[in-house]
Design a protein around this motif. Structure first.
Motif: not given
Length: 175
Positions: A97-98, A100, A108, A117, A119, A122
């Protein structure tokens, strides 16, 4: 004081400072950052989604299995360099997971399209509040989160190709 000694004093100060600088340049680096949050639960947070088609992120989402939490920015050059390693980790079954940091949805999306990608979710941290609550001082930074939602490991800086196995070991250790 003797005049001859006064003449040599600036030179002695210069030599002393030069020696101090050289010592700082050649001593071994200590690249390990000991986080005060390792072993502690993630701080509570709920972030809105920033990437189209991806859900946002909350601390509660990080429970139930070991996963990575990557703090990144689409504007971050080291984050671009790290992207292939995150894709390699995803391809090896790691859930990522991320968050930003100080970013926009279109930027993004462009970052994920161009760099891959990895993730599942996000979250948008427009003022770096969650980033700071994690003890993160910059981007990229990656955290291994255990099944109970505790920070098991913190990796500061981009994950290099030769560090992928270290991250996999940290994930294994967190199980």
């Amino acid at each position: 004081m003797n005049r001859r000694l006064l003449i040599w004093l600036p030179f002695a100060v210069f030599v002393g400072l030069a020696g101090l600088v050289l010592y700082g340049l050649y001593r071994p680096d200590n690249t390990v950052v000991r986080s005060a949050l390792v072993g502690k639960p993630l701080p509570e947070f709920r972030l809105a989604p920033i990437a189209p088609g991806k859900p946002g992120l909350a601390a509660a989402d990080m429970k139930g299995g070991v996963r990575l939490l990557n703090v990144f920015g689409s504007w971050c050059i080291p984050c671009i360099a790290e992207a292939p390693q995150l894709m390699a980790l995803k391809n090896r079954g790691v859930e990522i997971d991320a968050i930003a940091i100080r970013d926009t949805g279109p930027a993004v999306q462009r970052f994920l399209t161009e760099n891959g990608d990895p993730y599942a979710r996000v979250g948008d941290d427009p003022r770096s509040q969650v980033q700071l609550s994690l003890g993160s001082s910059g981007v990229p930074e990656t955290f291994v989160i255990d099944a109970e939602g505790r920070i098991a490991h913190q990796h500061v800086g981009p994950i290099n190709a030769n560090e992928v196995d270290d991250i996999l070991k940290a994930i294994e250790d967190a199980k």
